[in-house]
Design a protein around this motif. Structure first.
Motif, short mmCIF file in Angstrom:
data_model
loop_
_atom_site.label_atom_id
_atom_site.label_comp_id
_atom_site.label_asym_id
_atom_site.label_seq_id
_atom_site.Cartn_x
_atom_site.Cartn_y
_atom_site.Cartn_z
N UNK A 133 -4.69 34.60 45.30
CA UNK A 133 -4.10 33.74 44.27
C UNK A 133 -3.90 34.60 43.03
N UNK A 134 -2.66 34.77 42.61
CA UNK A 134 -2.34 35.71 41.53
C UNK A 134 -1.63 34.98 40.39
N UNK A 135 -1.91 35.43 39.16
CA UNK A 135 -1.30 34.89 37.96
C UNK A 135 -0.93 36.06 37.06
N UNK A 136 0.26 36.02 36.50
CA UNK A 136 0.72 36.99 35.51
C UNK A 136 1.10 36.22 34.26
N UNK A 137 0.52 36.60 33.13
CA UNK A 137 0.77 35.90 31.87
C UNK A 137 1.33 36.87 30.84
N UNK A 138 2.11 36.32 29.92
CA UNK A 138 2.65 37.12 28.84
C UNK A 138 4.03 37.67 29.15
N UNK A 198 14.58 33.69 35.06
CA UNK A 198 14.63 34.72 34.03
C UNK A 198 13.48 34.53 33.05
N UNK A 199 13.06 35.60 32.38
CA UNK A 199 11.96 35.44 31.41
C UNK A 199 12.41 34.62 30.21
N UNK A 200 11.48 33.91 29.59
CA UNK A 200 11.85 33.08 28.43
C UNK A 200 12.17 33.94 27.22
N UNK A 201 13.02 33.44 26.31
CA UNK A 201 13.33 34.23 25.11
C UNK A 201 12.12 34.44 24.21
N UNK A 202 11.25 33.46 24.12
CA UNK A 202 10.00 33.57 23.37
C UNK A 202 8.86 33.14 24.29
N UNK A 203 7.86 33.99 24.39
CA UNK A 203 6.76 33.75 25.32
C UNK A 203 5.57 33.21 24.55
N UNK A 204 5.24 31.93 24.70
CA UNK A 204 4.04 31.40 24.04
C UNK A 204 2.78 31.83 24.78
N UNK A 205 1.65 31.61 24.17
CA UNK A 205 0.38 31.94 24.81
C UNK A 205 0.17 31.07 26.05
N UNK A 206 -0.27 31.70 27.13
CA UNK A 206 -0.49 30.98 28.37
C UNK A 206 0.73 30.80 29.23
N UNK A 207 1.81 31.46 28.89
CA UNK A 207 3.07 31.32 29.65
C UNK A 207 3.21 32.49 30.61
N UNK A 208 3.57 32.20 31.85
CA UNK A 208 3.73 33.27 32.82
C UNK A 208 4.15 32.74 34.17
N UNK A 239 -0.99 40.98 29.23
CA UNK A 239 -1.14 41.82 28.06
C UNK A 239 -2.12 41.17 27.08
N UNK A 240 -2.61 41.91 26.09
CA UNK A 240 -3.52 41.31 25.10
C UNK A 240 -2.89 40.10 24.41
N UNK A 241 -3.64 39.03 24.33
CA UNK A 241 -3.15 37.81 23.70
C UNK A 241 -2.27 36.95 24.57
N UNK A 242 -2.17 37.27 25.86
CA UNK A 242 -1.28 36.51 26.74
C UNK A 242 -1.91 35.22 27.25
#
Length: 531
Positions: free
Chosen positions: A444-449, A467-477, A294-297
């Motif tokens: 090779x696949x990457x999903x961020x955000x 599980x997904x993190x409670x708060x997603x920082x930039x560059x996390x995926x 997503x934008x800003x991910x």
């Protein structure tokens, strides 16, 4: 009979001696108490070893009983035969019974040692038992049958959680850190919806605000839940210790990769962190990369990090479909072929990439026929980085020009043999604009955000086991290389050094990794490089 008074040592306190003195050979009362206490402690020390051994034998017997209950019925016969054969061999071997007794005593003492409440297999406290019983009762409606024919089902109301939970651990703050549970055979562990529902329930009861890893063992019907620590987010771009053809996409959990790399975190702290290493080259099974978010991910940050590492090994060509100047700092630098952000410029440089790939293929074919080594201009890696290709395609169609993604088909299909690597990044909103060649050859696949499990599965081909993190920082995926496992991923910080809002240490780290600028204006230098 004449009355005789009590001896001085036996005279009561109310007698004529209000403060009796002990006999010359008698011990003082305080010293006598010390002797009795010491004797009791010696007796307890003497009985402690048998008590530990007895507790260990009990734990071994309980573990054996649980193991026997988990063994399928068709395997119990061979297991009994194997155990009987081992016991007979031990009985007939010289000193076999003595060695067996010593081994049993050692195992009993080891199993019977004192354990803290937060270790697996230890005795939990009152609060821990209440938490485990609450979790067990919450699982009963989902893992029990209304007409279960077994006299003692694994999950039942007011049942014993010790039969279902075979291992557990609590953190220092009293929260559940690890849990290994058994589930009945009728549970659909192969159904993604059933798995997701059970994982969601366990996350809610184990405590929200953390990430959990789920390890399913379908063969034995066990599920292990582990609370994961947060990934390090204070690591910026730097020179990573890698082999030729290796690129660090980011950092992940220690138990998922077999290696670590030394890095310098914020504040100058040196750490050894586990990396997600992407291998490219002629022998790579996933030579091209696709990152979505997503934008800003942080997809643009990922491409910048890849570019900074690629400049150490070869040449880089950048196509910025976003047109925001995120890669302007690379223009005019050594080993940077071009940086284009317009549809016309993108078509020009991608046409050159097609011709360069064909030239390398023909040159490599000729030298192989003659048995000579390939020239240096064929072996030098070439990286083609394309950011927001869906925007370029839209602008090209609006101007009546050719779709730039069509030109990527040649390097995507044939570039691996001549060290031409393509890395693309786009947003989920533009994923539908990606062509079939881009989807087929980027393994090779990457999903961020903050992506949903459905979005992660659609891109990576498999849902993450965390599980997904409670708060997603930039560059996390998440990242997946080919058909391998899905890794948690934290991309190193690589901001635009021309961005005044970025942190000064991170901007300086990016500038330190750039090669020296070439002579002349940037665009003229780029044209000379292409021609």
């Amino acid at each position: 009979m004449a009355w005789r008074p009590f001896p001085p040592a036996l005279t009561p306190l109310h007698a004529s001696h209000p403060h009796p003195h002990p006999a010359p050979g008698a011990a003082p009362p305080a010293r006598g108490r010390d002797l009795r206490r010491a004797a009791a402690e010696y007796a307890l020390d003497a009985l402690r070893l048998p008590a530990v051994a007895a507790r260990g034998l009990g734990r071994l017997a309980s573990a054996g009983r649980h193991r026997w209950e988990r063994t399928p019925r068709e395997r119990r016969g061979p297991v009994l035969f194997t155990v009987a054969a081992c016991l007979l061999t031990l009985w007939l071997a010289p000193y076999g019974p003595l060695l067996g007794a010593a081994a049993l005593a050692g195992a009993a003492l080891w199993q019977g040692r004192d354990r803290s409440p937060d270790t697996a297999g230890g005795e939990p406290g009152e609060a821990e038992r209440a938490r485990l019983q609450t979790l067990y009762e919450a699982l009963v409606p989902h893992l029990s049958l209304a007409d279960d024919p077994r006299p003692q089902p694994l999950y039942a109301h007011d049942g014993d959680w010790r039969r279902a939970f075979t291992g557990f651990a609590f953190a220092e703050e009293g929260r559940l850190a690890r849990l290994r549970l058994r589930y009945p055979p009728h549970f659909g562990d192969g159904d993604p919806k059933s798995r997701a529902h059970l994982q969601e329930l366990l996350c809610a009861k184990a405590g929200r605000g953390r990430e959990y890893h789920f390890a399913w063992a379908e063969e034995v019907g066990e599920l292990t839940l582990t609370a994961l620590p947060p990934l390090p987010s204070g690591i910026c771009a730097q020179r990573f210790v890698t082999a030729p053809g290796e690129t660090v996409l980011g950092f992940t959990d220690l138990h998922t990769v077999p290696r670590t790399v030394p890095v310098v975190a914020e504040g100058g702290e040196r750490l050894d962190v586990p990396p997600v290493v992407w291998r490219t080259g002629p022998r790579s099974t996933e030579p091209h990369l696709l990152a979505l978010g997503h934008p800003g991910s942080g997809t643009t940050t990922l491409l910048r990090s890849v570019a900074l590492q690629a400049l150490r090994q070869g040449e880089v060509l950048v196509v910025d479909g976003g047109g925001a100047g995120e890669y302007a700092f690379l223009a005019g630098r050594g080993r940077v072929r071009a940086v284009e952000s317009t549809p016309a410029g993108a078509l020009s440089v991608l046409e050159w990439v097609v011709r360069e790939t064909e030239r390398r293929l023909l040159a490599a074919n000729r030298v192989r026929q003659t048995g000579r080594d390939a020239p240096e201009d064929v072996c030098r890696p070439l990286w083609v980085l394309v950011d927001r290709p869906s925007v370029l395609s839209h602008l090209a169609r609006a101007e009546g020009q050719r779709d730039p993604q069509d030109l990527l088909q040649v390097p995507l299909r044939y570039g691996r043999a001549v060290r031409v690597t393509v890395a693309l990044a786009d947003q989920f909103e533009g994923a539908g604009e990606l062509t079939g060649a881009v989807r087929a050859y980027t393994r090779a696949r990457v999903v961020l955000g903050a992506a949903t499990p459905q979005e992660v599965r659609a891109v990576l081909g498999e849902a993450p086991s965390t599980t997904p993190p409670p708060e997603v920082p930039a560059g996390r995926g998440y990242a997946r290389l080919g058909s391998g496992p899905v890794h948690r991923l934290q991309v190193p910080a690589a901001p635009d050094p021309f961005d005044g809002e970025a942190a000064e240490p991170q901007r300086r780290a990016v500038l330190d990794l750039l090669p020296e600028p070439v002579a002349g204006p940037p665009r003229a230098a780029a044209r000379r490089a292409l021609h």
